[in-house]
Structure formats: C-alpha cells, structure tokens
Design a protein around this motif. Sequence first.
Motif, mmCIF file in Angstrom:
data_model
loop_
_atom_site.group_PDB
_atom_site.id
_atom_site.type_symbol
_atom_site.label_atom_id
_atom_site.label_comp_id
_atom_site.label_asym_id
_atom_site.label_seq_id
_atom_site.Cartn_x
_atom_site.Cartn_y
_atom_site.Cartn_z
ATOM 1 N N UNK A 88 97.012 55.620 -20.282
ATOM 2 C CA UNK A 88 96.421 54.836 -21.361
ATOM 3 C C UNK A 88 95.103 55.380 -21.895
ATOM 4 N N UNK A 89 94.406 56.206 -21.152
ATOM 5 C CA UNK A 89 93.103 56.694 -21.603
ATOM 6 C C UNK A 89 93.272 57.816 -22.629
ATOM 7 N N UNK A 90 92.585 57.725 -23.770
ATOM 8 C CA UNK A 90 92.684 58.802 -24.755
ATOM 9 C C UNK A 90 92.053 60.111 -24.265
ATOM 10 N N UNK A 91 91.269 60.047 -23.194
ATOM 11 C CA UNK A 91 90.638 61.247 -22.636
ATOM 12 C C UNK A 91 91.527 61.984 -21.637
ATOM 13 N N UNK A 92 92.656 61.380 -21.273
ATOM 14 C CA UNK A 92 93.550 61.987 -20.284
ATOM 15 C C UNK A 92 94.177 63.254 -20.835
ATOM 16 N N UNK A 118 88.540 68.509 -17.097
ATOM 17 C CA UNK A 118 89.562 67.731 -17.808
ATOM 18 C C UNK A 118 90.009 66.551 -16.951
ATOM 19 N N UNK A 119 90.397 65.484 -17.617
ATOM 20 C CA UNK A 119 90.751 64.242 -16.933
ATOM 21 C C UNK A 119 92.222 64.206 -16.523
ATOM 22 N N UNK A 120 92.434 63.826 -15.256
ATOM 23 C CA UNK A 120 93.758 63.519 -14.712
ATOM 24 C C UNK A 120 93.860 62.016 -14.603
#
Length: 167
Positions: A56-60, A161-163
Amino acid sequence: MSKLRLLGHAVLGGIAALAVAAPAHAEPLWSGGPDISDIPGAGTLVGPAQIKAPCTSPDTRACLQLSSNEGWLMDHGRVTYGPTPISHGRPGYETPPGIFRAAFKKEYHWSTMHNAEMRWAIFFNGDIATHIGPVDEQSHGCIRMVPEGAKAFYDYINPGDQFEVVR
C-alpha cells in the motif's frame, strides 16, 4: 477452372488483401508486449501497468506477499515487474511482515551461518535477504526467488529502497 479452384483463389486473394491492409508493425500495448493491430477485444489485454500488488505504500519498491509466495517490483504504487515466485521462512524462522529498507546488496554472497550460496542478495532486515534459492522449500527467514526474479530485484533495487513484506 473448377469452382473449388476459383473459391481457393478468392480465399487466398482475400487473405492477401487483408495482409496488405493490416499495418506491418502495430504499436505494442506495453513495452515488450505483442505487436497487434485493430483486433477486437485487444483493449482487454492486461499489461504490467494494470497488475495489482498487495503493498500500500507509494514509497515501496519491493513488495513481497508471504501468503501467496509472490514478489513485485514497484514504482510509485505501480507494478513494474512481477509477480515472481518466492518462498520465505519456515516455522521457527518466520520472515516478519513490515516495512524495511535495503541495507546493501551483493552479487555473490556466501552465508557462513547456513553454508549456502546467496546469489544476487539484497539484505533488507538484518540478515534477511532476497536471493536465488529453491522456491519449493522454506528458508531460515530469507526470501528465496527464482533466478529471473532475483536478478530483476538485484538490478532494480538500491540501498535505501523500501521493502514492504505483507502476510
């Protein structure tokens, strides 16, 4: 000329006319997609931009779903790759859900803890990483991937980077 032969010439002539009328190279629906022209129903094909991932996170940038054993690469909430098959931690070594950051990556890593090769490893939660491994077996917490998926993740993800790991 027989009626059958005339019919054959007419059919072949019609096919030749259709081939000439159709564009030689239609635009693909998506990058790497099939070359198609005005085929009825072609707009119903699903391209990568229409694939949905559970994160759900746009940063993922890396989305991993434990319940379905699938992984996706993301850009601002849109799928850029996947799903790709994965496996995760076995009972007693469960892969925890949550949001994490890629710490570092190594094209070739040797796990001294498990005496195992970890090619295209991206560490994102302490000693938990994505890497090539048998997806039909559970791990000691890492996310195992098929070679194509592990390489795609390795090439796409950078430290920081986001996981996002979801159940």
